[in-house]
Design a protein around this motif. Structure first.
Motif, PDB file in Angstrom:
ATOM      1  N   LEU A  84       0.793  -1.205  -0.030  1.00 36.84           N
ATOM      2  CA  LEU A  84       0.135  -0.043   0.137  1.00 36.84           C
ATOM      3  C   LEU A  84       0.867   1.319   0.020  1.00 36.84           C
ATOM      4  O   LEU A  84       0.504   2.028  -0.740  1.00 36.84           O
ATOM      5  CB  LEU A  84      -0.813   0.144   1.234  1.00 36.84           C
ATOM      6  CG  LEU A  84      -2.136   0.838   1.252  1.00 36.84           C
ATOM      7  CD1 LEU A  84      -3.021   0.157   0.273  1.00 36.84           C
ATOM      8  CD2 LEU A  84      -2.827   0.798   2.599  1.00 36.84           C
ATOM      9  N   ARG A  85       1.921   1.107   0.817  1.00 39.43           N
ATOM     10  CA  ARG A  85       2.769   2.388   0.903  1.00 39.43           C
ATOM     11  C   ARG A  85       3.551   2.480  -0.259  1.00 39.43           C
ATOM     12  O   ARG A  85       3.797   3.625  -1.023  1.00 39.43           O
ATOM     13  CB  ARG A  85       3.867   1.935   2.095  1.00 39.43           C
ATOM     14  CG  ARG A  85       3.631   2.423   3.397  1.00 39.43           C
ATOM     15  CD  ARG A  85       4.936   2.149   4.131  1.00 39.43           C
ATOM     16  NE  ARG A  85       4.958   0.859   4.805  1.00 39.43           N
ATOM     17  CZ  ARG A  85       5.004   0.496   6.006  1.00 39.43           C
ATOM     18  NH1 ARG A  85       4.708   1.619   6.944  1.00 39.43           N
ATOM     19  NH2 ARG A  85       4.898  -0.726   6.290  1.00 39.43           N
ATOM     20  N   TRP A  89      -0.421   4.875  -1.977  1.00 41.67           N
ATOM     21  CA  TRP A  89      -1.667   4.920  -1.848  1.00 41.67           C
ATOM     22  C   TRP A  89      -1.952   5.626  -0.343  1.00 41.67           C
ATOM     23  O   TRP A  89      -3.076   6.319  -0.193  1.00 41.67           O
ATOM     24  CB  TRP A  89      -2.416   3.657  -1.759  1.00 41.67           C
ATOM     25  CG  TRP A  89      -2.401   3.110  -2.928  1.00 41.67           C
ATOM     26  CD1 TRP A  89      -1.766   1.915  -3.472  1.00 41.67           C
ATOM     27  CD2 TRP A  89      -3.199   3.288  -4.215  1.00 41.67           C
ATOM     28  NE1 TRP A  89      -1.987   1.638  -4.711  1.00 41.67           N
ATOM     29  CE2 TRP A  89      -3.115   2.500  -5.220  1.00 41.67           C
ATOM     30  CE3 TRP A  89      -4.448   4.234  -4.203  1.00 41.67           C
ATOM     31  CZ2 TRP A  89      -3.529   2.503  -6.493  1.00 41.67           C
ATOM     32  CZ3 TRP A  89      -4.696   4.311  -5.622  1.00 41.67           C
ATOM     33  CH2 TRP A  89      -4.479   3.370  -6.652  1.00 41.67           C
ATOM     34  N   THR A  90      -1.073   5.827   0.570  1.00 40.77           N
ATOM     35  CA  THR A  90      -1.347   6.390   1.802  1.00 40.77           C
ATOM     36  C   THR A  90      -1.515   7.891   1.682  1.00 40.77           C
ATOM     37  O   THR A  90      -1.951   8.609   2.624  1.00 40.77           O
ATOM     38  CB  THR A  90      -0.225   5.937   2.755  1.00 40.77           C
ATOM     39  OG1 THR A  90       0.906   6.346   2.298  1.00 40.77           O
ATOM     40  CG2 THR A  90      -0.515   4.261   2.826  1.00 40.77           C
ATOM     41  N   LEU A 128      -6.419   6.255  10.369  1.00 43.15           N
ATOM     42  CA  LEU A 128      -5.938   6.976  11.513  1.00 43.15           C
ATOM     43  C   LEU A 128      -4.771   7.700  11.416  1.00 43.15           C
ATOM     44  O   LEU A 128      -4.617   9.006  11.820  1.00 43.15           O
ATOM     45  CB  LEU A 128      -5.619   6.112  12.767  1.00 43.15           C
ATOM     46  CG  LEU A 128      -6.837   5.613  13.821  1.00 43.15           C
ATOM     47  CD1 LEU A 128      -7.531   6.956  14.056  1.00 43.15           C
ATOM     48  CD2 LEU A 128      -7.847   5.239  12.623  1.00 43.15           C
ATOM     49  N   THR A 129      -3.525   7.283  10.762  1.00 44.01           N
ATOM     50  CA  THR A 129      -2.444   8.046  10.371  1.00 44.01           C
ATOM     51  C   THR A 129      -2.891   9.484   9.610  1.00 44.01           C
ATOM     52  O   THR A 129      -2.602  10.561   9.427  1.00 44.01           O
ATOM     53  CB  THR A 129      -1.601   7.392   9.224  1.00 44.01           C
ATOM     54  OG1 THR A 129      -1.494   6.112  10.144  1.00 44.01           O
ATOM     55  CG2 THR A 129      -0.170   7.975   9.218  1.00 44.01           C
ATOM     56  N   HIS A 130      -3.835   9.096   8.432  1.00 37.57           N
ATOM     57  CA  HIS A 130      -4.274  10.264   7.677  1.00 37.57           C
ATOM     58  C   HIS A 130      -4.970  11.357   8.444  1.00 37.57           C
ATOM     59  O   HIS A 130      -4.688  12.512   8.216  1.00 37.57           O
ATOM     60  CB  HIS A 130      -5.232   9.836   6.545  1.00 37.57           C
ATOM     61  CG  HIS A 130      -5.582  10.895   5.553  1.00 37.57           C
ATOM     62  ND1 HIS A 130      -6.607  11.826   5.564  1.00 37.57           N
ATOM     63  CD2 HIS A 130      -4.997  10.913   4.337  1.00 37.57           C
ATOM     64  CE1 HIS A 130      -6.592  12.400   4.567  1.00 37.57           C
ATOM     65  NE2 HIS A 130      -5.896  12.162   3.572  1.00 37.57           N
ATOM     66  N   GLY A 131      -5.825  10.846   9.485  1.00 33.67           N
ATOM     67  CA  GLY A 131      -6.244  11.871  10.493  1.00 33.67           C
ATOM     68  C   GLY A 131      -5.365  12.851  11.040  1.00 33.67           C
ATOM     69  O   GLY A 131      -5.251  13.952  11.189  1.00 33.67           O
ATOM     70  N   SER A 154       3.828   8.749   3.967  1.00 38.77           N
ATOM     71  CA  SER A 154       4.423   7.407   3.499  1.00 38.77           C
ATOM     72  C   SER A 154       3.977   6.374   4.251  1.00 38.77           C
ATOM     73  O   SER A 154       4.192   5.265   3.945  1.00 38.77           O
ATOM     74  CB  SER A 154       5.733   7.465   3.067  1.00 38.77           C
ATOM     75  OG  SER A 154       6.587   7.642   4.446  1.00 38.77           O
ATOM     76  N   CYS A 155       3.297   6.554   5.459  1.00 41.45           N
ATOM     77  CA  CYS A 155       3.157   5.847   6.567  1.00 41.45           C
ATOM     78  C   CYS A 155       4.410   4.856   6.926  1.00 41.45           C
ATOM     79  O   CYS A 155       4.146   3.971   7.598  1.00 41.45           O
ATOM     80  CB  CYS A 155       2.052   4.529   5.906  1.00 41.45           C
ATOM     81  SG  CYS A 155       0.323   5.298   6.431  1.00 41.45           S
ATOM     82  N   GLU A 156       5.584   5.298   6.808  1.00 43.37           N
ATOM     83  CA  GLU A 156       6.714   4.919   7.384  1.00 43.37           C
ATOM     84  C   GLU A 156       6.254   5.095   8.864  1.00 43.37           C
ATOM     85  O   GLU A 156       6.902   4.276   9.794  1.00 43.37           O
ATOM     86  CB  GLU A 156       7.986   5.329   6.985  1.00 43.37           C
ATOM     87  CG  GLU A 156       8.391   5.020   5.808  1.00 43.37           C
ATOM     88  CD  GLU A 156       9.426   6.171   5.243  1.00 43.37           C
ATOM     89  OE1 GLU A 156      10.604   5.563   5.704  1.00 43.37           O
ATOM     90  OE2 GLU A 156       9.107   7.033   4.407  1.00 43.37           O
TER      91      GLU A 156
END
Lengths: 592, 592
Positions: A84-85, A89-90, A128-131, A154-156
């Motif tokens: 996904l990363r 997409w994140t 939740l990361t996006h929030g 990047s959601c790392e």
């Protein structure tokens, strides 16, 4: 095991034939032509069905485990998260300055429906990361943004939202977690937070907690709440990771569903935190991302209904049981597929007509957010604020009911975990509760949004509905099956709003006792409005003679079902509302 | 952990003040005076709350386990089962000739509500046994009755019902299990049965399976199905237990709920069985106990709603969050209990008004079964046959919805297994499915019961409603709040029935597409009828000036809530019904 297929054609239809986004004057929309969105949605659909969906049952069965203070996610989650990363997409709609793709929000709504349908528990980690990203993006200092956002896009590093405590949920003024200022400008965070989704896990290098807390000496109650960035691992000035912060996972909750997501008790024992935004303005910082977060949860409600429905259709076509009452339809077989039975069709049509209407409603909400966000469009901002509690409350309530319907199509097999239908209802259940329980959404709608800005957004919506009905009265078929019922339902909506205005002043309970029914009345009207638009768009396509005629005819038929069978709920909701608060409030608390 | 309290006062009110059973001319009813039933119900309530309820969460968490071919029940189940047996509760309404207490069925309904509310999964073991007892009692030879019934009445041996196979559920004509006659008059049973509740366990000395199977050479389809007694352990002529029969538990299903009950795959590998009743008349034998079994499942739906509601009330009084909009009600505390909030009350009133109405409806059904059973009363038999699908379908659908409401009162805590609210919804879910899925109940109602005996039972019910409304028009308060709404809803019910008659002949789909809504319309009318009766009874008590005035006033207020807020659903259901089958059946199966 259940399967999932991304509804790309349906999304394309809404985006291009109904909302006609490239014709709207919204920045970046002109680039979203049919081929471009087809490519993006197609790729998201592929990942959803091939990578994420196969892990849905795995996540439910294995759950998450706390081992030596670290949360272990189910088999395969990490690998899928990497994919996904890697696909970007994140950060689809995130700021390119921090590595995002800079796409309009509507694409996040569209792809988000598919991702969540494939695996709600899994998608909560990036969700939740996006929030948290949004909160820092809006309220953070430049240094904070530089430090945290690239890794969160990047959601790392993933993010969380820490609001709830054992003694405080809806009423955040009761908060006890405290933040004591230190000389270096940072704060010492101490307290316990519960129900922290994606609170910890083994799929990212760091977890950035956003924590609401009170700075001692500040105002009482909700006005004394501030928001803090509290990283799991300290971040050095050069961006490298440092020591572990003084926070830990107290336990993981055992839940009804979303087993693949770690719902954590988080203990902050003098953890280092950084003020995000202004002191004592924590709630304002939370509110800025609330419309997006709540629309996102509404789409989760829809998404589980979609996944459950798709499997119910497959089962209803496969399962042979009984004969059609109007004559055998499968003479070669020992029985007919159960889809021949009217009551099975009723269940499937309930689901289908809800799903497609809700999808259009959610995407419309996405365009309003884009307009508000990128153009500062006041009308759009007002409308989406008004519609947000409806999107959240109505879509999750109805979405849940539809998963129950889908499960019912399976008979006894729906109750057995082996078929996977139970998971859809168990997972969908949470969306009615978190991000503000649906009763709180109804309260927000009636107690706040309806009268916000002097009632202007509500008046705007009523005008939109009225004009739409007037402008589309000519086509006899559309008028009879769509416009007339919509007009009637819209009037009921306005009558309810009028009742609140006239009676809520005398006694606010008269308004609040009807708030939940109003939210549902409102939702039905919105879906009716979407169906009328979809029917008109489908009819235009049929007149053009291009595309798949069956697709458009099916749209019109499904819309007619909605208007004939689902929309009539509005009269019931209105009648309940008009009965006021008397019977609701009459009993002493001791007599329940 | 959730608690449970048996609603003895409410049961007494319905039995004595509303149904006035001692004044009815039904055998054994004259003995059921107020003190007598108070003693029985009080004792059942005590066992329910003290012995059975504490095992509910245990059963959910531990589940059942198949160990070396034997099913192990959760900790404490066996001891509690012994207590139930020792108290004679398992044979309360059974024939004294076989050790039963010979009580009227209405007491089984009343105590059954409490037992199931305390622990549905546990009570299914004696519940299934009761069903098997009834079948043998009605259809068995004297020798069979002597051999099996005494032990089944005492639940030393328990019973099961084996209908479903992998390829056949609702459509039992597709059955493959075969029964080959042997020279000694017994049969060799071979085949696989699934979803066998209480299929095996370690709480009884023997399990008596009632198995539907086909004798080779018999008629095709459902007409070739016979019913067999197949004991787990063979029974010698002297009643002692012999060898193990050739049957085994294939596996235990993993389910959404009722984890404490063993849902088994049963394999019959040439097991010895004894024909029960006539060959090829197996379905008829099943049907004789269907009214009771389905009423029992309806009461399960109610029971879970009751247990969930009681806990929601406790939580709503305990949980402090926010302030009443009309002014602080708990100035000493940091916030008011959430029961002050109108939308929390709405949820609780929905539950309370459903529960008490449904309880009265179920008990009324119990009196009809008593009249049919002990007096051969044709009118009662016709009425209960008509009402049975409504009792089963409506009470389980609504009961489930109410458990979801109760869970919602808890907010996030409702989703956490620790609070026990999730279990009520997960357990309640099965009642909508088993003993005939609710769509099948609706089909039975509209396709069979409505026109049974030339429509006489339906006409009888309509006349009862009409006369009742006429006879109670004088009291202004009752007339306004109860009789007028009931009259309106009754007319809608008749209008729907009329629509089916006029349009179902042309195309049966017009009737069947509305069957589910008809069942719900019907259920609402019945609860409205019960509430009107309860209000009248309560008002009479208030006029008498005896008893607890608050209790009776609360009844009237709760009833007014039902009439004002719940009954209006009838108009929606009618509108859906009148829209016919066109939009329901229009799509090709391929276009879903």
């Amino acid at each position: 095991m259940p399967s999932y297929t991304g509804p790309v054609d349906d999304l394309q239809f809404v985006i291009h034939d109904v909302l006609r986004i490239t014709e709207q004057n919204v920045p970046a929309y002109e680039e979203l032509d049919r081929d471009f969105t087809a490519a993006i949605l197609g790729e998201a659909a592929k990942i959803s069905s091939e990578v994420i969906a196969p892990l849905n049952v795995v996540g439910d069965k294995e759950g998450v485990h706390l081992e030596n203070g670290v949360v272990r996610t189910p088999t395969g989650f990490k690998k899928a998260f990497d994919q996904l990363r890697d696909g970007g997409w994140t950060g689809l709609d995130c700021d390119p300055e921090y590595g995002g793709q800079g796409m309009p929000y509507i694409l996040t709504v569209a792809t988000g429906e598919m991702f969540s349908a494939a695996n709600q528990a899994f998608m909560m980690y990036p969700g939740l990361t996006h929030g948290a990203y949004s909160a820092i993006h809006v309220h953070g200092t430049d240094a904070q943004k530089q430090m945290f956002l690239p890794k969160m896009v990047s959601c790392e590093w993933t993010g969380t939202m820490n609001l709830t405590e054992p003694q405080c949920g809806t009423d955040l003024g009761l908060m006890r977690t405290k933040a004591e200022p230190r000389d270096d400008g940072s704060y010492l965070i101490t307290g316990q937070k519960i129900f922290i989704s994606a609170g910890d896990h083994d799929m990212a290098d760091n977890v950035i907690h956003l924590v609401l807390a009170k700075i001692p000496g500040g105002p009482d109650g909700i006005k004394g709440v501030s928001l803090f960035i509290v990283p799991k691992l300290m971040v050095n000035e050069d961006g490298s990771l440092g020591d572990r912060n003084a926070l830990s996972v107290g336990k993981i909750e055992e839940k009804m569903g979303i087993h693949g997501n770690a719902t954590c008790v988080m203990n902050y024992d003098g953890a280092t935190g950084y003020l995000l935004g202004e002191a004592h303005k924590g709630m304002r910082a939370m509110f800025t991302m609330m419309n997006e977060a709540r629309l996102g949860v509404g789409m989760q409600g829809l998404s589980q209904a979609v996944a459950a429905y798709q499997n119910a259709v497959i089962y209803a076509n496969d399962r042979l049981q009984g004969r059609a009452v109007t004559g055998t339809e499968n003479p070669e077989g020992p029985a007919d597929p159960i889809i021949v039975h009217p009551d099975v069709r009723r269940m499937l049509m309930d689901q289908k007509s809800f799903i497609e209407g809700a999808r259009a409603f959610g995407l419309w909400g996405g365009t309003l957010i884009d307009k508000a966000r990128s153009m500062g469009d006041d009308e759009a901002e007002g409308l989406i604020s008004l519609l947000t509690p409806v999107l959240k409350g109505f879509l999750t309530d109805q979405g849940y009911d539809m998963t129950v319907q889908a499960q019912q199509v399976y008979g006894g097999h729906g109750y057995i975990e082996e078929w996977g239908m139970s998971q859809f209802t168990r997972d969908a259940r949470i969306a009615m509760i978190y991000e503000g329980a649906n009763g709180v959404q109804a309260l927000d709608l009636v107690g706040r949004k309806l009268s916000a800005k002097g009632g202007k957004p509500a008046m705007t919506l009523f005008a939109i509905l009225k004009d739409f009905c007037k402008d589309n009265a000519e086509d006899e078929e559309i008028a009879k099956h769509f416009i007339e019922p919509l007009k009637g339902a819209s009037k009921q909506l306005q009558e309810a709003a009028m009742y609140f205005m006239q009676n809520g002043m005398k006694n606010p309970n008269h308004a609040l006792a009807g708030s939940y029914d109003f939210m549902h009345l409102f939702g039905h009207v919105c879906l009716g409005y979407m169906w009328a638009q979809m029917a008109i768009a489908a009819k235009a396509k049929l007149a053009e003679g291009t595309g798949d005629a069956t697709f458009y005819e099916t749209k019109i038929t499904t819309g007619r079902y909605y208007m004939a069978r689902r929309l009539p709920a509005t009269a019931m909701h209105l009648q309940r509302i008009l009965s006021g608060a008397d019977t609701v409030m009459a009993l002493d608390a001791a007599n329940f």
